[in-house]
Enzyme design. Structure first.
Site, PDB file in Angstrom:
ATOM      1  N   CYS A 201       0.816  -1.231   0.000  1.00 24.57           N
ATOM      2  CA  CYS A 201       0.000   0.000   0.000  1.00 24.57           C
ATOM      3  C   CYS A 201       0.842   1.271   0.000  1.00 24.57           C
ATOM      4  O   CYS A 201       0.318   2.360  -0.217  1.00 24.57           O
ATOM      5  CB  CYS A 201      -0.954   0.002   1.185  1.00 24.57           C
ATOM      6  SG  CYS A 201      -2.016  -1.443   1.230  1.00 24.57           S
TER       7      CYS A 201
ATOM      8  N   HIS B 293      -3.316   7.017   3.848  1.00 23.83           N
ATOM      9  CA  HIS B 293      -3.737   5.796   3.164  1.00 23.83           C
ATOM     10  C   HIS B 293      -5.140   5.444   3.637  1.00 23.83           C
ATOM     11  O   HIS B 293      -5.430   5.466   4.836  1.00 23.83           O
ATOM     12  CB  HIS B 293      -2.742   4.673   3.486  1.00 23.83           C
ATOM     13  CG  HIS B 293      -3.188   3.335   2.987  1.00 23.83           C
ATOM     14  ND1 HIS B 293      -3.723   3.148   1.729  1.00 23.83           N
ATOM     15  CD2 HIS B 293      -3.199   2.112   3.580  1.00 23.83           C
ATOM     16  CE1 HIS B 293      -4.031   1.874   1.571  1.00 23.83           C
ATOM     17  NE2 HIS B 293      -3.736   1.234   2.671  1.00 23.83           N
TER      18      HIS B 293
ATOM     19  N   ASN C 107     -10.298   0.086   0.806  1.00 24.29           N
ATOM     20  CA  ASN C 107      -8.832   0.157   0.745  1.00 24.29           C
ATOM     21  C   ASN C 107      -8.387  -0.360  -0.621  1.00 24.29           C
ATOM     22  O   ASN C 107      -8.515  -1.559  -0.900  1.00 24.29           O
ATOM     23  CB  ASN C 107      -8.247  -0.687   1.889  1.00 24.29           C
ATOM     24  CG  ASN C 107      -6.729  -0.702   1.892  1.00 24.29           C
ATOM     25  OD1 ASN C 107      -6.086  -0.327   0.913  1.00 24.29           O
ATOM     26  ND2 ASN C 107      -6.147  -1.163   2.985  1.00 24.29           N
TER      27      ASN C 107
END
Ligand code: COA
Length: 325
Positions: free
Chosen positions: A111, A251, A281
């Site tokens: 990520c 994030h 996500n």
């Protein structure tokens, strides 16, 4: 000759996976998902792949930057869900967008990949090696998710974001990027099979080892601590304080993680940009998509500072601070 982002783009697949869809698939509820994650919808790629989403985002970023594909020197692709083991996804994107003079490489930092890509782009440009870089983050997380596992299937979504980074022009100056990793925590988030250590076989597939396995609680704690510490490190390196930040893009892992970081850094909630409720996500793509939406939906004025902070499997983490010219 500071590197700067002069154009951005993003792409989200059309299919929406809602909490009520997930209620039909696993033992969960809209109330549980919203209260634990803040997520309502996520997008799912159907009949399209990681490279297809990356190509759409890349074309949008090139158009936004007013740069011809053939002028790009290198394409960097952040992904942990490549179309294939080989060839790399960057080569597929290179061929489709017509970046005939560009080199092409994939980067895997889970990520955190987009911000690792910003750091690499800054280094290439400021060392005078390249002048025009296409950075793409694209993820088909649905390909790694077991839709019978309620602990992971509620969280992840698909999508792509891209940026054109150059040595001149108006845009977002990349001031500082701070990177970090802690491989001792590698077990917290893994896809055990499909790599060279444990190639996929009938047995690994029956054991569902080709799907993502996550220790959610531990990952949560690390995510908050690491993104807070990394943000502080990057603020200090830039000679800025929390009060100098106009927008923060964390994030988009979980609304509770996002809110905890904002609170710890004392950055007001209205300055924290969020897409987690609608896209879930999207791994490396999450900040790339959010940055594109922020620039298109909000007014970002000259000298405004945007702090972006990421965290992912590895563990890896990164923070970048950019300033509007
Ligand atoms: N629906 C309903 N119940 C669920 C559920 C779901 N989708 N998923 C788990 N549960 C249950 C658990 O089985 C557990 O039940 P038990 O108490 O009977 O054992 C209970 O809910 C609590 O589970 P827990 O894992 O402690 O919940 P949590 O508050 O930690 O939330 C996550 C789980 C995954 C949402 C949270 O830990 C998280 O977001 N972690 C970070 C994940 C992440 O960001 N990963 C990517 C990093 S880049």
């Amino acid at each position: 000759m500071k590197a700067r982002i002069i154009g951005t783009g993003s792409y989200l697949p059309k299919k929406v996976l809602t909490n009520s869809d997930l209620e039909e698939m696993v033992d969960t509820s809209d109330e549980w998902i919203v209260s634990r994650t803040g997520m309502k919808d996520r997008r799912i790629a159907e009949g399209e792949h990681t490279s297809d989403m990356g190509i759409a985002a890349a074309n949008a970023a090139l158009k936004d930057a007013g740069i011809a594909a053939e002028d790009i020197d290198i394409i960097l692709v952040a992904t942990m869900t490549p179309d294939y083991i080989i060839p790399n996804t960057a080569a597929l994107i290179q061929a489709s967008v017509g970046a005939t003079h560009a080199a092409a490489i994939d980067m895997q930092a889970a990520c955190s990949g987009y911000l690792y890509g910003l750091a690499i782009s800054k280094a290439f440009i400021e060392a005078g090696i390249y002048k025009k870089i296409l950075l793409v983050a694209t993820e088909k997380m649905s390909s790694l998710v077991d839709y019978n596992d309620r602990t992971t299937c509620i969280i992840f979504g698909d999508g792509a974001g891209a940026a054109v980074i150059t040595n001149e022009g108006e845009g977002l100056l990349i001031n500082d990027v701070c990177l970090g990793a802690d491989g001792k925590q590698a077990d917290l988030l893994t896809v055990p099979a499909g790599g060279s250590r444990q190639p996929s076989t009938e047995t690994t597939t029956a054991q569902k080892l080709h799907y993502m396995q996550m220790n959610g609680k531990e990952t949560f704690k690390h995510a908050v601590r690491r993104m807070e510490a990394s943000s502080r490190e990057c603020l200090e390196k830039s000679g800025l304080t929390e009060g100098d930040i106009t927008w923060m893009i964390p994030h988009q892992a979980n609304l509770r993680i996002i809110e905890a970081i904002g609170k710890r850094l004392k950055i007001a909630d209205e300055k924290v940009f969020k897409t987690v409720h609608k896209y879930g996500n999207t791994s490396a793509s999450s900040i790339a998509i959010a940055l594109d939406e922020l620039l298109k939906e909000k007014s970002v004025s000259s000298k405004d500072n945007i702090l972006m902070t990421a965290f992912g499997a590895g563990l890896t983490w990164a923070t970048a601070i950019v300033t509007r010219t």
